[in-house]
Scaffold this motif. Structure first.
Motif, PDB file in Angstrom:
ATOM      1  N   PRO A 171       0.819  -1.201   0.000  1.00  0.00           N
ATOM      2  CA  PRO A 171       0.000   0.000   0.000  1.00  0.00           C
ATOM      3  C   PRO A 171       0.860   1.261   0.000  1.00  0.00           C
ATOM      4  N   GLY A 172       0.440   2.233  -0.831  1.00  0.00           N
ATOM      5  CA  GLY A 172       1.132   3.509  -0.845  1.00  0.00           C
ATOM      6  C   GLY A 172       2.192   3.631  -1.903  1.00  0.00           C
TER       7      GLY A 172
ATOM      8  N   THR B  47     -11.264   5.033   6.269  1.00  0.00           N
ATOM      9  CA  THR B  47      -9.888   5.430   5.947  1.00  0.00           C
ATOM     10  C   THR B  47      -9.186   4.392   5.088  1.00  0.00           C
ATOM     11  N   ALA B  48      -9.872   3.262   4.784  1.00  0.00           N
ATOM     12  CA  ALA B  48      -9.254   2.189   4.005  1.00  0.00           C
ATOM     13  C   ALA B  48     -10.309   1.473   3.186  1.00  0.00           C
TER      14      ALA B  48
ATOM     15  N   THR C 171     -10.750  -2.429   0.827  1.00  0.00           N
ATOM     16  CA  THR C 171     -10.324  -3.820   0.969  1.00  0.00           C
ATOM     17  C   THR C 171     -10.095  -4.466  -0.386  1.00  0.00           C
TER      18      THR C 171
ATOM     19  N   PRO D  20      -6.379  -4.677   3.907  1.00  0.00           N
ATOM     20  CA  PRO D  20      -6.776  -3.276   3.959  1.00  0.00           C
ATOM     21  C   PRO D  20      -5.736  -2.368   3.308  1.00  0.00           C
TER      22      PRO D  20
ATOM     23  N   LYS E  36      -4.890   1.720   2.941  1.00  0.00           N
ATOM     24  CA  LYS E  36      -5.211   3.064   3.375  1.00  0.00           C
ATOM     25  C   LYS E  36      -5.525   3.932   2.170  1.00  0.00           C
ATOM     26  N   ILE E  37      -6.544   4.743   2.271  1.00  0.00           N
ATOM     27  CA  ILE E  37      -6.926   5.647   1.190  1.00  0.00           C
ATOM     28  C   ILE E  37      -6.038   6.882   1.275  1.00  0.00           C
ATOM     29  N   ILE E  38      -5.137   7.011   0.295  1.00  0.00           N
ATOM     30  CA  ILE E  38      -4.229   8.153   0.288  1.00  0.00           C
ATOM     31  C   ILE E  38      -4.086   8.669  -1.141  1.00  0.00           C
TER      32      ILE E  38
END
Length: 288
Positions: free
Chosen positions: A5-6, A272-273, A275, A284, A286-288
């Motif tokens: 993630p990210g 905030t996330a 799946t 999960p 993270k929504i960024i």
């Protein structure tokens, strides 16, 4: 493929800007209404800067034998595994399924779940109580009472499915409005069914299962997601933790459509996330 993630560049979709766009509801030509091979779908996903897809070809258990779903699903899982190797490092490819009429033959449902190595199992209900796909229903000929009886049955059926607790994701919760309102312009007051919908969401949340934000309605006549924001918020209020995002693409050029808008909806609902599933386990992001 290792999913971190990210990672990756920030990607812009319309007015929304997010990284790691994952589409968990797609159909290949192994679905009778799909148009493109999994390999071609993956090529298009890479072109559109999608990070991962789950192939969820149809499996309607009422017509399991007639439509030769065993062969279709076996081919879908095989092709997804092949694409995972080919696109390693470029795209995460998961093998899923969209099961329909799961209460029609419980023994067959169990057999299908045990026979294939799915990364994600989504359940949906496309048919009426008589077994007719609502895609073919002329709701313009239905009386308001007929529509009310159908919707009452539909949501109670999904409640029984939620209680069955053999799936990962409950797909497009408010699916009938795609046709009732989107196609036939019949207004539907879903609040009439809020008690049943609450029970569905509460059961799904309590069992640690996910609901889906299906974004296909955003680019179809409905003009909204399934379910709409109201029920995404309510799912969170009831303790829901896992939500997938799916375009419901039946053609390669639709993969990823609306996913960024769905991520914004998650933020608006207080999440905030999102799946993404691998080997039936929720991952999960993270929504960024």
């Amino acid at each position: 493929m290792i999913i971190r993630p990210g990672e990756g560049p920030r990607r812009k979709r319309g007015d929304f800007m997010f990284i790691n766009l994952f589409d968990s509801h797609t159909h290949s030509d192994n679905s009778n209404d799909g148009h493109h091979s999994i390999m071609f779908m993956c090529e298009k996903a890479v072109e559109k800067d999608i990070s991962g897809i789950c192939v969820t070809d149809h499996c309607e258990l009422r017509t399991w034998a007639q439509e030769k779903y065993e062969l279709r699903i076996r081919q879908s899982v095989f092709e997804a595994a092949k694409a995972r190797r080919v696109f390693n490092g470029k795209l995460a490819v998961m093998a899923g399924v969209e099961l329909g009429d799961v209460l029609y033959d419980p023994a067959l449902t169990d057999k299908v779940l045990a026979s294939f190595k799915f990364d994600m199992v989504m359940v949906s209900q496309h048919n009426t109580v008589q077994g007719e796909d609502i895609y073919y229903c002329d709701f313009g000929d239905w009386s308001p009472r007929d529509i009310d009886r159908y919707l009452e049955w539909y949501f109670r059926y999904l409640l029984d499915v939620a209680k069955l607790d053999k799936f990962d994701v409950l797909g497009h919760l408010t699916y009938p409005v795609r046709y009732l309102t989107g196609e036939h312009k019949i207004p539907v007051n879903l609040s009439r069914y809020d008690d049943i919908i609450d029970a569905i969401l509460k059961t799904t949340a309590r069992n640690g299962r996910a609901i889906e934000i299906n974004t296909s309605g955003l680019w179809q006549k409905l003009g909204d997601t399934m379910p709409p924001l109201k029920y995404v918020k309510r799912y969170r209020e009831l303790g829901g933790e896992y939500i997938t995002l799916g375009s419901d693409a039946h053609a390669a050029d639709r993969i990823g459509d609306g996913i960024a808008a769905g991520m914004q909806m998650l933020i608006d609902a207080g999440f905030t996330a999102f799946t993404f599933y691998k080997e039936r386990q929720p991952l999960p992001f993270k929504i960024i």
